[in-house]
Design a protein around this motif. Structure first.
Motif, mmCIF file in Angstrom:
data_model
loop_
_atom_site.group_PDB
_atom_site.id
_atom_site.type_symbol
_atom_site.label_atom_id
_atom_site.label_comp_id
_atom_site.label_asym_id
_atom_site.label_seq_id
_atom_site.Cartn_x
_atom_site.Cartn_y
_atom_site.Cartn_z
ATOM 1 N N LEU A 195 0.832 -1.202 0.000
ATOM 2 C CA LEU A 195 0.000 0.000 0.000
ATOM 3 C C LEU A 195 0.869 1.254 0.000
ATOM 4 C CD1 LEU A 195 -2.700 -0.992 2.654
ATOM 5 C CD2 LEU A 195 -3.027 -0.834 0.180
ATOM 6 N N GLY A 196 0.242 2.371 -0.378
ATOM 7 C CA GLY A 196 0.917 3.650 -0.269
ATOM 8 C C GLY A 196 1.596 4.139 -1.528
ATOM 9 N N THR A 197 1.518 3.374 -2.613
ATOM 10 C CA THR A 197 2.139 3.806 -3.862
ATOM 11 C C THR A 197 1.376 3.233 -5.043
ATOM 12 O OG1 THR A 197 4.118 3.572 -5.247
ATOM 13 C CG2 THR A 197 3.752 1.890 -3.590
ATOM 14 N N MET A 198 1.271 4.004 -6.118
ATOM 15 C CA MET A 198 0.586 3.529 -7.322
ATOM 16 C C MET A 198 1.371 2.422 -8.002
ATOM 17 S SD MET A 198 -2.342 5.015 -8.035
ATOM 18 C CE MET A 198 -2.483 4.933 -9.817
ATOM 19 N N MET A 199 2.678 2.395 -7.797
ATOM 20 C CA MET A 199 3.493 1.371 -8.443
ATOM 21 C C MET A 199 3.330 0.005 -7.790
ATOM 22 S SD MET A 199 4.993 2.323 -11.115
ATOM 23 C CE MET A 199 6.051 0.883 -11.268
ATOM 24 N N GLY A 200 2.853 -0.013 -6.542
ATOM 25 C CA GLY A 200 2.705 -1.270 -5.833
ATOM 26 C C GLY A 200 1.819 -2.277 -6.554
ATOM 27 N N PRO A 201 0.557 -1.904 -6.869
ATOM 28 C CA PRO A 201 -0.309 -2.847 -7.585
ATOM 29 C C PRO A 201 0.232 -3.234 -8.962
ATOM 30 C CG PRO A 201 -1.600 -1.077 -6.610
ATOM 31 C CD PRO A 201 -0.163 -0.687 -6.463
ATOM 32 N N ILE A 202 0.906 -2.316 -9.633
ATOM 33 C CA ILE A 202 1.453 -2.628 -10.950
ATOM 34 C C ILE A 202 2.540 -3.688 -10.832
ATOM 35 C CG2 ILE A 202 2.762 -1.691 -12.904
ATOM 36 C CD1 ILE A 202 1.289 0.957 -12.454
ATOM 37 N N LEU A 203 3.475 -3.465 -9.903
ATOM 38 C CA LEU A 203 4.538 -4.444 -9.698
ATOM 39 C C LEU A 203 3.969 -5.769 -9.183
ATOM 40 C CD1 LEU A 203 7.522 -5.121 -9.726
ATOM 41 C CD2 LEU A 203 7.720 -4.116 -7.440
ATOM 42 N N GLY A 204 3.005 -5.676 -8.274
ATOM 43 C CA GLY A 204 2.386 -6.882 -7.747
ATOM 44 C C GLY A 204 1.646 -7.665 -8.816
ATOM 45 N N GLY A 205 0.930 -6.948 -9.706
ATOM 46 C CA GLY A 205 0.203 -7.616 -10.776
ATOM 47 C C GLY A 205 1.121 -8.322 -11.748
ATOM 48 N N LEU A 206 2.196 -7.658 -12.140
ATOM 49 C CA LEU A 206 3.158 -8.288 -13.054
ATOM 50 C C LEU A 206 3.834 -9.488 -12.400
ATOM 51 C CD1 LEU A 206 4.798 -5.089 -14.628
ATOM 52 C CD2 LEU A 206 3.044 -6.573 -15.633
ATOM 53 N N THR A 207 4.169 -9.352 -11.116
ATOM 54 C CA THR A 207 4.798 -10.461 -10.397
ATOM 55 C C THR A 207 3.876 -11.673 -10.354
ATOM 56 O OG1 THR A 207 6.065 -8.925 -9.011
ATOM 57 C CG2 THR A 207 5.794 -11.179 -8.193
ATOM 58 N N LEU A 208 2.613 -11.431 -9.995
ATOM 59 C CA LEU A 208 1.669 -12.543 -9.891
ATOM 60 C C LEU A 208 1.393 -13.155 -11.259
ATOM 61 C CD1 LEU A 208 -0.178 -14.221 -8.092
ATOM 62 C CD2 LEU A 208 -2.002 -12.558 -8.538
ATOM 63 N N GLY A 209 1.247 -12.320 -12.282
ATOM 64 C CA GLY A 209 0.977 -12.831 -13.618
ATOM 65 C C GLY A 209 2.081 -13.756 -14.113
ATOM 66 N N VAL A 210 3.327 -13.325 -13.949
ATOM 67 C CA VAL A 210 4.453 -14.150 -14.402
ATOM 68 C C VAL A 210 4.570 -15.408 -13.545
ATOM 69 C CG1 VAL A 210 6.963 -14.239 -14.641
ATOM 70 C CG2 VAL A 210 5.713 -12.197 -15.368
ATOM 71 N N ALA A 211 4.387 -15.275 -12.241
ATOM 72 C CA ALA A 211 4.492 -16.442 -11.352
ATOM 73 C C ALA A 211 3.423 -17.476 -11.686
ATOM 74 C CB ALA A 211 4.371 -15.998 -9.896
ATOM 75 N N GLU A 212 2.210 -17.040 -11.943
ATOM 76 C CA GLU A 212 1.140 -17.972 -12.297
ATOM 77 C C GLU A 212 1.415 -18.645 -13.632
ATOM 78 O OE1 GLU A 212 -2.842 -16.271 -10.008
ATOM 79 O OE2 GLU A 212 -2.679 -16.116 -12.190
ATOM 80 N N ALA A 213 1.906 -17.868 -14.587
ATOM 81 C CA ALA A 213 2.199 -18.449 -15.906
ATOM 82 C C ALA A 213 3.280 -19.518 -15.806
ATOM 83 C CB ALA A 213 2.615 -17.347 -16.878
ATOM 84 N N LEU A 214 4.341 -19.212 -15.080
ATOM 85 C CA LEU A 214 5.427 -20.190 -14.919
ATOM 86 C C LEU A 214 4.952 -21.408 -14.125
ATOM 87 C CD1 LEU A 214 8.394 -17.769 -14.141
ATOM 88 C CD2 LEU A 214 8.054 -19.076 -16.244
ATOM 89 N N GLY A 215 4.234 -21.153 -13.035
ATOM 90 C CA GLY A 215 3.764 -22.257 -12.206
ATOM 91 C C GLY A 215 2.771 -23.146 -12.929
ATOM 92 N N SER A 216 1.885 -22.538 -13.721
ATOM 93 C CA SER A 216 0.907 -23.330 -14.470
ATOM 94 C C SER A 216 1.606 -24.208 -15.496
ATOM 95 C CB SER A 216 -0.100 -22.408 -15.159
ATOM 96 O OG SER A 216 -0.855 -21.685 -14.208
ATOM 97 N N ASN A 217 2.674 -23.699 -16.081
ATOM 98 C CA ASN A 217 3.408 -24.497 -17.063
ATOM 99 C C ASN A 217 4.152 -25.661 -16.400
ATOM 100 O OD1 ASN A 217 4.713 -24.828 -19.839
ATOM 101 N ND2 ASN A 217 6.518 -24.525 -18.564
ATOM 102 N N TRP A 218 4.705 -25.421 -15.220
ATOM 103 C CA TRP A 218 5.490 -26.454 -14.543
ATOM 104 C C TRP A 218 4.615 -27.480 -13.825
ATOM 105 C CZ3 TRP A 218 9.060 -22.158 -12.204
ATOM 106 C CH2 TRP A 218 9.956 -21.731 -13.194
ATOM 107 N N PHE A 219 3.548 -26.985 -13.169
ATOM 108 C CA PHE A 219 2.761 -27.876 -12.306
ATOM 109 C C PHE A 219 1.358 -28.170 -12.840
ATOM 110 C CE2 PHE A 219 5.522 -25.268 -9.471
ATOM 111 C CZ PHE A 219 6.403 -26.278 -9.117
ATOM 112 N N GLY A 220 0.894 -27.378 -13.820
ATOM 113 C CA GLY A 220 -0.449 -27.560 -14.343
ATOM 114 C C GLY A 220 -1.352 -26.391 -13.975
ATOM 115 N N ALA A 221 -2.329 -26.100 -14.838
ATOM 116 C CA ALA A 221 -3.208 -24.944 -14.644
ATOM 117 C C ALA A 221 -4.057 -25.056 -13.388
ATOM 118 C CB ALA A 221 -4.105 -24.763 -15.871
ATOM 119 N N THR A 222 -4.320 -26.262 -12.914
ATOM 120 C CA THR A 222 -5.148 -26.436 -11.729
ATOM 121 C C THR A 222 -4.486 -25.882 -10.470
ATOM 122 O OG1 THR A 222 -4.267 -28.674 -11.444
ATOM 123 C CG2 THR A 222 -6.346 -28.458 -12.634
#
Length: 287
Positions: A234-261
């Motif tokens: 909280l407290g900065t506009m860049m926080g959600p942007i960085l958090g969103g990109l981090t989560l998006g990439v982490a989910e994409a990598l994790g879904s590829n390695w472990f499965g979309a479920t």
């Protein structure tokens, strides 16, 4: 090349996550309200876009503006005439109220639209272009990513370069001092909530372009927005942007390695790790 394709897909989805979380982060940071009805507002934005396309033939990208306006007005009215009644109550009371709003919206949507899953069908849905020989960029996902960042930049400008933005930031930093400076706190809260819900409406409009929509889709989107907000801080506009990109990439990598479920499991694993290692989030300015 496969790894690069996965990362690009994660970044494109992360832009949408960032827009989803911007509204929640703004409301939480300024009003100290965890808006657990946030995903329901995203759902309403998605359905606004869907019905404008289905009934009037309006292109979903044009419907995005209508979704933002409709959700801004709805958020403004809900805050001014409902949430404002308990704005100084404990966070538990506001959580219960937000939960009640979520239940009402979800069940009203079920009654009005049934539980059927719907999808915006547009002729350019499959359009894409290639980079090099192996990287494919879906046009809709790219446009949604760009629009998400354009909206984020507009919000950044409003909050940092306008009189309204100064009032919002002053209210967030020192409520009593803001009142002494002539800030209409009640109206500022209503506008802030309206902007946050309007951003949720925009995220819903873009979501409807990429994924099917249903009245019960809001719960998981609230949780995703919460995770992104916590990761970024909280407290900065860049926080959600960085958090969103981090989560998006982490989910994409994790879904590829472990499965979309395992996508949601990956999200909450990251949330737990961030809360343990850095509770304020990556860019958080908390005490």
């Amino acid at each position: 090349m496969l790894l690069l394709q996965i990362i690009i897909n994660g970044i494109l989805k992360g832009g949408l996550y960032a827009l989803m979380a911007l509204g929640m982060s703004l409301i939480w940071g300024v009003m100290d309200i965890i808006n657990i009805a946030h995903g329901s507002f995203i759902m309403l934005g998605a359905f606004t876009t869907y019905w404008l396309w289905h009934l009037m033939g309006l292109d979903p990208f044009m419907g995005l503006v209508a979704s933002m306006v409709v959700l801004f007005v709805l958020g403004f009215l809900i805050q001014k005439y409902v949430i404002n009644l308990v704005i100084r109550a404990s966070i538990f009371v506001t959580l219960i109220l937000a939960f009640g709003i979520e239940i009402f919206i979800n069940n009203a949507a079920l009654v009005a639209w049934t539980a059927d899953v719907r999808k915006v069908q547009i002729p350019y849905a499959a359009a894409n272009f290639t980079l090099g020989e192996a990287i494919t960029i879906p046009v809709i996902r790219l446009v949604a990513f760009v629009l998400a960042f354009v909206i984020a930049l507009i919000l950044f400008y409003i909050l940092n370069k306008t009189r309204l933005g100064r009032a919002i930031r002053a209210t967030s930093q020192d409520l009593d001092a803001a009142r002494l400076c002539g800030v209409d706190v009640a109206n500022t809260y209503a506008v802030t909530f309206g902007i946050g819900v309007g951003a949720a409406g925009a995220a819903g409009a873009l979501w409807s372009l990429l994924f099917p929509v249903s009245p019960m889709m809001g719960g998981i989107l609230t949780l995703k927005s919460f995770v992104v907000t916590i990761i970024g801080g909280l407290g900065t506009m860049m926080g959600p942007i960085l958090g969103g990109l981090t989560l998006g990439v982490a989910e994409a990598l994790g879904s590829n390695w472990f499965g979309a479920t395992y996508e949601n499991l990956i999200s909450f694993t990251i949330l737990v790790l961030v809360l343990i290692i850095r509770p304020k989030g990556i860019l958080g300015k908390g005490d």
